[in-house]
Design a protein around this motif. Structure first.
Motif, short mmCIF file in Angstrom:
data_model
loop_
_atom_site.label_atom_id
_atom_site.label_comp_id
_atom_site.label_asym_id
_atom_site.label_seq_id
_atom_site.Cartn_x
_atom_site.Cartn_y
_atom_site.Cartn_z
N TYR A 376 27.42 30.84 49.34
CA TYR A 376 28.83 31.12 49.08
C TYR A 376 28.96 31.90 47.77
CZ TYR A 376 28.79 26.91 52.00
OH TYR A 376 28.51 25.98 52.96
N VAL A 377 29.98 32.75 47.69
CA VAL A 377 30.24 33.51 46.47
C VAL A 377 31.72 33.45 46.16
CG1 VAL A 377 30.02 35.72 45.28
CG2 VAL A 377 28.34 35.09 47.03
N PHE A 378 32.05 33.18 44.90
CA PHE A 378 33.43 33.13 44.45
C PHE A 378 33.62 34.06 43.25
CE2 PHE A 378 33.24 29.19 46.78
CZ PHE A 378 34.51 29.05 47.32
N LYS A 379 34.82 34.55 43.09
CA LYS A 379 35.18 35.35 41.92
C LYS A 379 36.34 34.68 41.21
CE LYS A 379 36.19 40.07 40.39
NZ LYS A 379 36.42 41.48 40.82
N LEU A 380 36.20 34.52 39.90
CA LEU A 380 37.24 33.93 39.06
C LEU A 380 37.74 35.00 38.09
CD1 LEU A 380 35.69 31.41 40.15
CD2 LEU A 380 36.21 30.28 37.99
N GLU A 381 39.01 35.37 38.24
CA GLU A 381 39.60 36.39 37.37
C GLU A 381 40.58 35.72 36.41
OE1 GLU A 381 40.77 40.12 39.48
OE2 GLU A 381 40.22 38.96 41.26
N LEU A 382 40.33 35.84 35.12
CA LEU A 382 41.22 35.28 34.12
C LEU A 382 42.44 36.19 33.98
CD1 LEU A 382 38.43 33.95 33.63
CD2 LEU A 382 39.04 33.82 31.20
N LEU A 383 43.63 35.62 34.12
CA LEU A 383 44.86 36.40 34.16
C LEU A 383 45.55 36.49 32.80
CD1 LEU A 383 46.28 35.01 37.53
CD2 LEU A 383 44.86 37.04 37.16
N ASP A 384 44.76 36.49 31.72
CA ASP A 384 45.34 36.57 30.38
C ASP A 384 45.39 38.00 29.86
OD1 ASP A 384 42.68 36.99 30.00
OD2 ASP A 384 42.36 35.33 28.61
N GLY A 385 45.09 38.97 30.71
CA GLY A 385 45.23 40.36 30.33
C GLY A 385 44.01 40.99 29.68
N ARG A 386 42.93 40.24 29.50
CA ARG A 386 41.75 40.78 28.82
C ARG A 386 40.73 41.40 29.79
NH1 ARG A 386 39.30 36.18 25.28
NH2 ARG A 386 39.66 35.00 27.22
N GLY A 387 40.94 41.19 31.09
CA GLY A 387 40.04 41.78 32.08
C GLY A 387 38.76 41.01 32.29
N PHE A 388 38.66 39.76 31.83
CA PHE A 388 37.45 38.97 32.01
C PHE A 388 37.39 38.40 33.43
CE2 PHE A 388 37.12 37.61 27.25
CZ PHE A 388 37.03 38.94 26.91
N TYR A 389 36.17 38.29 33.95
CA TYR A 389 36.00 37.63 35.24
C TYR A 389 34.60 37.05 35.35
CZ TYR A 389 33.36 41.69 36.98
OH TYR A 389 32.42 42.67 37.15
N GLU A 390 34.45 36.13 36.29
CA GLU A 390 33.15 35.53 36.58
C GLU A 390 32.89 35.64 38.08
OE1 GLU A 390 32.78 31.53 35.19
OE2 GLU A 390 33.95 31.90 33.38
N GLN A 391 31.64 35.86 38.44
CA GLN A 391 31.24 35.82 39.84
C GLN A 391 30.20 34.72 39.98
OE1 GLN A 391 31.62 39.48 41.89
NE2 GLN A 391 29.65 39.23 42.93
N LEU A 392 30.50 33.73 40.83
CA LEU A 392 29.66 32.54 40.95
C LEU A 392 28.96 32.51 42.30
CD1 LEU A 392 32.30 31.81 39.11
CD2 LEU A 392 31.42 29.50 39.27
N TYR A 393 27.68 32.17 42.26
CA TYR A 393 26.86 32.08 43.48
C TYR A 393 26.51 30.61 43.69
CZ TYR A 393 26.46 37.11 42.95
OH TYR A 393 26.76 38.45 42.82
N LEU A 394 26.77 30.12 44.92
CA LEU A 394 26.56 28.71 45.25
C LEU A 394 25.49 28.59 46.34
CD1 LEU A 394 29.48 28.85 43.97
CD2 LEU A 394 30.02 26.85 45.38
N ASN A 395 24.74 27.46 46.29
CA ASN A 395 23.75 27.19 47.33
C ASN A 395 24.39 26.38 48.46
OD1 ASN A 395 23.99 24.58 46.31
ND2 ASN A 395 22.13 24.75 45.06
N GLN A 396 23.55 25.96 49.40
CA GLN A 396 24.07 25.21 50.55
C GLN A 396 24.68 23.88 50.14
OE1 GLN A 396 24.48 26.12 53.56
NE2 GLN A 396 23.23 27.98 53.77
N GLN A 397 24.25 23.33 49.01
CA GLN A 397 24.80 22.06 48.52
C GLN A 397 26.10 22.27 47.73
OE1 GLN A 397 21.33 22.82 48.08
NE2 GLN A 397 21.13 21.76 50.06
N LYS A 398 26.61 23.51 47.75
CA LYS A 398 27.86 23.88 47.07
C LYS A 398 27.75 23.73 45.55
CE LYS A 398 30.48 22.31 51.09
NZ LYS A 398 31.52 21.39 51.60
N GLN A 399 26.54 23.95 45.04
CA GLN A 399 26.30 23.90 43.60
C GLN A 399 26.14 25.32 43.06
OE1 GLN A 399 22.72 21.56 43.60
NE2 GLN A 399 23.82 19.62 43.36
N THR A 400 26.74 25.58 41.91
CA THR A 400 26.63 26.90 41.29
C THR A 400 25.25 27.03 40.64
OG1 THR A 400 29.00 26.96 40.84
CG2 THR A 400 27.62 28.48 39.61
#
Length: 426
Positions: A376-400
């Motif tokens: 699984y892959v998720f993207k977290l975009e911080l909405l504070d206007g600075r343009g920061f984001y994280e992209q998280l990769y998870l295994n089958q156990q749903k662990q990052t």
């Protein structure tokens, strides 16, 4: 001999002149009205929220035309200045993420006390989108007029509108305030509500259900964009028995080296249902030491106490979509369980900053940039206007197991072992 005289009707010229004078006055008044009309900007949207507003622009008004994040509040403003640059009027909208639930009348009285003025009128204005309660505050001795309004939004959000002027032109202040109010638009996109539902489900299940009666201990290496290790982090999540006041706890430590080497230790204790918690942080860097404590009580009030050169204490009322950053894995796991693709949550960090964050599930490539298959892959975009984001990769156990952080630079956070950290940072 007879003479013939032509006689004119008395006053005809005067009537014609009077008509021309009236037309001239009307034209002049129209020109003045056009020059003094409140011109508004294009709608300024707040990301992922559904709210937009226009502020005065032109005819002496100046604005950046964007929402800026300040102390857990988004602000958009405009100022009216003379040719000399001296401001004579100010307009702003404040979008509060965690406002104290105070009656409108009390809020207006507090604002009147702050400007040492008197409330001369209160009223309510309904638009197609919102209901705004407002008050007019005067302080005649300095020609001050203040119009202040407030509107309640879903998920315990609050919008405040304020217009001030110091020219004695009450009509200018009122006209500007009404123009801003009528420009408001709000269409709830349900993303924040979806985030609140996810968090409510986690609280209802209890955090103990995510531990499976075992201690969860994780270690991470922090690398720069070239793959060079520049730091590490570790955290432990465990239960401390059902009889303890705070029966869930997590501790963490991180070390990042470089021009500004930073060490930070955190501890987080909470009830199983997350209705109370204490979050502590201590950091050390070249700039010195700093610390903070965040405490949430059963009323939903979060008290932030910061130590350092200028100690301070502030209170916030968290909304239903707020959760501490240490539980992001539980958020992602619950999204997978419920099939949610997109939500917005308010992430509370160790310093008490509340950041609206857009969480979205994106298509998992056959392998992540590290060469490992991602379930699984998720993207977290911080909405504070600075343009920061994280992209998280998870295994089958749903662990990052790997995170890509894009801030001023790109960083990679990889799950590892204690032995690997010791080898890299003996």
């Amino acid at each position: 001999m007879s003479e013939t005289y032509t006689t004119r009707r008395p006053g005809g010229d005067k009537v014609a002149l009077l008509g021309l004078f009236i037309l001239a006055l009307l034209a002049a008044r129209l020109v003045v009205a056009l020059k003094s009309a409140v011109l508004l900007s294009e709608p300024i949207e707040l990301p992922c929220d559904g709210l937009s507003v226009s502020v005065p622009m032109g005819n002496g008004w100046h604005s950046e035309e964007k929402w800026e994040f300040q102390e857990n509040t988004f602000v958009v403003s405009s100022v009216l200045t003379l040719a000399s640059g001296n401001p004579i009027a100010y307009a702003c909208c404040r979008y509060l993420l965690a406002a104290e639930p105070t009656a409108h009348r009390i809020r207006f009285e507090q604002r009147a006390s702050e400007v040492d003025g008197t409330i001369v009128k209160t009223d309510q204005t309904r638009t197609a989108a919102l209901t705004i309660d407002w008050a007019h505050i005067e302080k005649p001795e300095i020609l001050l007029d203040t119009f202040v309004g407030t509107a309640e939004l879903p998920n315990k959000r609050q919008l405040d509108i304020e217009v001030n002027q110091i020219t004695g032109d009450t009509e200018l202040a009122e006209q500007t305030f009404r123009a801003i109010v009528m420009s408001l638009d709000f269409k709830d996109n349900q993303l924040l509500g979806a985030g609140a539902e996810i968090i409510e489900t986690i609280k209802r299940k209890g955090l103990g259900g995510f531990l499976d009666s075992q201690v969860r201990q994780t270690f991470y290496l922090v690398k720069d964009s070239t793959g060079h290790a520049i730091g590490f982090a570790s955290d432990v999540l465990t239960g401390s028995g059902s009889d303890a006041p705070f029966n869930m706890q997590t501790t963490g430590f991180s070390y990042i080296e470089g021009r500004h080497t930073v060490e930070q230790a955190t501890s987080f204790q909470c009830t199983d249902k997350l209705d109370e918690f204490v979050y502590r942080s201590q950091a050390r860097s070249a700039a010195g030491r700093s610390g903070s404590q965040i405490a949430l009580d059963k009323t939903g009030t979060m008290t932030v106490t910061r130590s350092g050169v200028r100690p301070e204490e502030k209170n916030y009322r968290l909304g239903p979509a707020a959760i501490a950053e240490v539980f992001l894995d539980q958020i992602l796991g619950q999204m997978l369980d419920t099939g949610r693709e997109e939500i917005v949550v308010d992430v509370v960090d160790a310093h008490g900053k509340i950041t609206p964050t857009f969480v979205s599930r994106i298509e998992a490539a056959k392998e992540d940039p590290g060469g490992r298959d991602a379930a699984y892959v998720f993207k977290l975009e911080l909405l504070d206007g600075r343009g920061f984001y994280e992209q998280l990769y998870l295994n089958q156990q749903k662990q990052t197991y790997r995170t890509f952080l894009r801030q001023e630079d790109t960083y990679i956070v990889e799950r590892t072992t204690a032995e690997e950290i010791i080898r890299e940072f003996p």
